[in-house]
Design an enzyme around this catalytic site. Structure first.
Site, mmCIF file in Angstrom:
data_model
loop_
_atom_site.group_PDB
_atom_site.id
_atom_site.type_symbol
_atom_site.label_atom_id
_atom_site.label_comp_id
_atom_site.label_asym_id
_atom_site.label_seq_id
_atom_site.Cartn_x
_atom_site.Cartn_y
_atom_site.Cartn_z
ATOM 1 N N ALA A 66 16.719 24.820 -63.905
ATOM 2 C CA ALA A 66 15.484 25.244 -64.732
ATOM 3 C C ALA A 66 14.861 25.940 -64.007
ATOM 4 C CB ALA A 66 14.939 24.269 -65.691
ATOM 5 N N GLY A 111 19.243 21.883 -64.129
ATOM 6 C CA GLY A 111 19.525 22.585 -65.479
ATOM 7 C C GLY A 111 21.043 23.212 -65.415
ATOM 8 N N GLU A 114 23.419 20.537 -65.774
ATOM 9 C CA GLU A 114 23.555 20.216 -67.228
ATOM 10 C C GLU A 114 24.018 21.224 -68.160
ATOM 11 O OE1 GLU A 114 19.268 19.640 -66.632
ATOM 12 O OE2 GLU A 114 19.304 17.494 -67.350
ATOM 13 N N GLU A 134 16.371 16.511 -59.422
ATOM 14 C CA GLU A 134 14.910 16.608 -60.151
ATOM 15 C C GLU A 134 14.046 15.662 -59.708
ATOM 16 O OE1 GLU A 134 17.881 17.002 -61.743
ATOM 17 O OE2 GLU A 134 17.808 18.389 -63.480
HETATM 18 N N1 CAA Z 1 13.526 27.838 -60.292
HETATM 19 C C1 CAA Z 1 13.044 29.052 -59.753
HETATM 20 N N2 CAA Z 1 13.509 29.731 -58.692
HETATM 21 C C2 CAA Z 1 14.464 29.226 -58.049
HETATM 22 C C3 CAA Z 1 15.249 28.065 -58.263
HETATM 23 C C4 CAA Z 1 14.739 27.249 -59.354
HETATM 24 N N3 CAA Z 1 15.122 26.104 -59.899
HETATM 25 N N4 CAA Z 1 15.927 27.839 -57.276
HETATM 26 C C5 CAA Z 1 16.139 28.811 -56.511
HETATM 27 N N5 CAA Z 1 15.142 29.692 -56.942
HETATM 28 C C6 CAA Z 1 14.725 30.912 -56.175
HETATM 29 C C7 CAA Z 1 13.953 30.768 -55.055
HETATM 30 O O1 CAA Z 1 12.395 30.394 -55.357
HETATM 31 C C8 CAA Z 1 13.910 31.920 -53.963
HETATM 32 O O2 CAA Z 1 12.973 33.070 -54.649
HETATM 33 P P1 CAA Z 1 12.137 33.938 -53.863
HETATM 34 O O3 CAA Z 1 13.217 34.765 -53.079
HETATM 35 O O4 CAA Z 1 11.406 34.499 -54.667
HETATM 36 O O5 CAA Z 1 11.563 33.039 -52.779
HETATM 37 C C9 CAA Z 1 15.330 32.503 -54.707
HETATM 38 O O6 CAA Z 1 15.734 31.759 -55.750
HETATM 39 C C10 CAA Z 1 16.326 31.932 -53.750
HETATM 40 O O7 CAA Z 1 16.418 30.766 -53.391
HETATM 41 P P2 CAA Z 1 16.297 30.306 -51.720
HETATM 42 O O8 CAA Z 1 15.461 31.016 -51.146
HETATM 43 O O9 CAA Z 1 15.475 28.698 -52.131
HETATM 44 O O10 CAA Z 1 17.554 29.990 -51.204
HETATM 45 P P3 CAA Z 1 18.300 28.844 -50.307
HETATM 46 O O11 CAA Z 1 19.498 29.330 -50.136
HETATM 47 O O12 CAA Z 1 17.338 28.585 -49.058
HETATM 48 O O13 CAA Z 1 18.290 27.502 -51.163
HETATM 49 C C11 CAA Z 1 18.789 26.235 -52.944
HETATM 50 C C12 CAA Z 1 19.200 27.567 -52.324
HETATM 51 C C13 CAA Z 1 19.067 24.974 -52.015
HETATM 52 C C14 CAA Z 1 19.544 26.169 -54.237
HETATM 53 C C15 CAA Z 1 17.160 26.234 -53.372
HETATM 54 O O14 CAA Z 1 16.697 27.497 -53.851
HETATM 55 C C16 CAA Z 1 16.857 25.101 -54.212
HETATM 56 O O15 CAA Z 1 16.683 23.915 -53.607
HETATM 57 N N6 CAA Z 1 16.468 25.468 -55.474
HETATM 58 C C17 CAA Z 1 16.173 24.529 -56.389
HETATM 59 C C18 CAA Z 1 17.142 23.586 -57.060
HETATM 60 C C19 CAA Z 1 16.358 22.626 -58.028
HETATM 61 O O16 CAA Z 1 15.626 21.652 -57.639
HETATM 62 N N7 CAA Z 1 16.917 22.588 -59.002
HETATM 63 C C20 CAA Z 1 16.421 21.690 -60.136
HETATM 64 C C21 CAA Z 1 15.322 22.547 -61.059
HETATM 65 S S1 CAA Z 1 14.723 21.031 -62.054
HETATM 66 C C22 CAA Z 1 15.568 21.216 -63.611
HETATM 67 O O17 CAA Z 1 16.481 21.752 -63.665
HETATM 68 C C23 CAA Z 1 14.872 20.560 -64.460
HETATM 69 C C24 CAA Z 1 15.900 20.315 -65.743
HETATM 70 O O18 CAA Z 1 16.882 19.504 -65.619
HETATM 71 C C25 CAA Z 1 15.617 21.052 -67.126
#
Ligand code: CAA
Length: 257
Positions: A66, A111, A114, A134
């Site tokens: 998400a 998400g 999920e 998360e």
């Molecule tokens: N939400 C918003 N933006 C996200 C995102 C997310 N879940 N995942 C990645 N992005 C964005 C980054 O912010 C980045 O944007 P910018 O270029 O504007 O900075 C872009 O996508 C590329 O990501 P990274 O630069 O971080 O890429 P990376 O290769 O270095 O890392 C990754 C990849 C490990 C997937 C890392 O992006 C990451 O950890 N993302 C978050 C994963 C996460 O925590 N997901 C769970 C979200 S909470 C949820 O989902 C709640 C629920 O159950 C409903």
């Protein structure tokens, strides 16, 4: 790819939905959930639908979760609304009467995992990474992860994943039963073509009944579920498909469904 948040294509009655926000690794924001809901309106109304595949745009991510930037400032009440919206949308996807398959082509986190769990099964590219991270953000899964993950991989493995937040690769996902198959990313397209042809070659009502028997049966005790299967088996003999399918076998020809 255009600016549509969800791209749609079709082959042999199989609809392929592509989550299209590659710059944010296809993270699910409210606009994307709305776009998915609009696609579901069309899919639910499509009597010729044979199956659905859902994947992510680009070669890096299926869906990285998400949208954290959108969730960051939510109040508890807003977070409940956001979760309810996600849950309702994924429930509709799960309840489509035809097979729904996640084609996991990269990061499949939070998400995104999920979303894959709401599909009937998942197929992954060998670079796919899975996880429910998360807890590292100070929250828990909100689109069904704490419930569908243990039902898919068992409670002990689900608890490991949702409390440590550790990420696993495609091979581990295969070993624990989170995905059915792993293949090189370049082979995903051929998989979709094969799947579309397989589903198109089967009795469409039979495929729908088979899905219904599994889903509805899992929500019942075994005796009721076996009775449900018997009813759906009998129902198949009341339609044209059974005559065509069995007739074709006896006549040594391909059935025409
Ligand atoms: N939400 C918003 N933006 C996200 C995102 C997310 N879940 N995942 C990645 N992005 C964005 C980054 O912010 C980045 O944007 P910018 O270029 O504007 O900075 C872009 O996508 C590329 O990501 P990274 O630069 O971080 O890429 P990376 O290769 O270095 O890392 C990754 C990849 C490990 C997937 C890392 O992006 C990451 O950890 N993302 C978050 C994963 C996460 O925590 N997901 C769970 C979200 S909470 C949820 O989902 C709640 C629920 O159950 C409903």
């Amino acid at each position: 790819m255009s600016d549509n948040l969800i791209e749609r294509s079709e082959r042999h009655g199989l609809v392929c939905l592509t989550v299209n926000r590659p710059k944010a690794l296809n993270a699910l924001n409210s606009a994307l959930l709305d776009a998915l809901a609009a696609e579901l309106d069309a899919l639910e109304a499509d009597p010729g639908l044979r199956g659905v595949v859902i994947t992510g745009a680009g070669d890096k991510a299926f869906v990285a979760g998400a949208d954290i930037t959108e969730m960051r400032e939510l109040s508890a009440a807003q977070a409940r609304d956001f979760a309810q919206r996600g849950l309702a949308t994924l429930k509709r996807l799960e309840r489509l009467p035809v097979p729904v398959v996640a084609l996991v082509n990269g990061f499949c986190l939070g998400g995104g995992c999920e979303l894959a769990l709401a599909c009937d099964w998942a197929v992954a590219s060998d670079n796919a990474i899975f996880g429910q991270p998360e807890v590292a953000l100070g929250v828990i899964p909100g689109f069904g992860g704490t419930q569908r993950l243990p039902r898919r991989v068992g409670p002990a493995m689900a608890l490991d994943l949702v409390t440590t937040g550790r990420k696993i690769d495609a091979q581990e996902a295969l070993r624990i039963g989170l995905v059915n198959q792993v293949m090189p990313q370049a082979e995903l397209d051929a998989y979709v073509e094969r799947l579309a042809k397989q589903l198109a070659g089967n009795g469409p009502q039979a495929v729908r009944s088979a899905k219904q028997a599994v889903h509805d049966g899992l929500e019942q005790d075994l005796d009721s579920a076996l009775a449900l299967e018997a009813s759906l088996f009998a129902l198949a003999f009341a339609g044209d498909e059974q005559r065509e399918g069995m007739g074709a076998f006896v006549d040594k020809r391909k059935p025409n469904f």
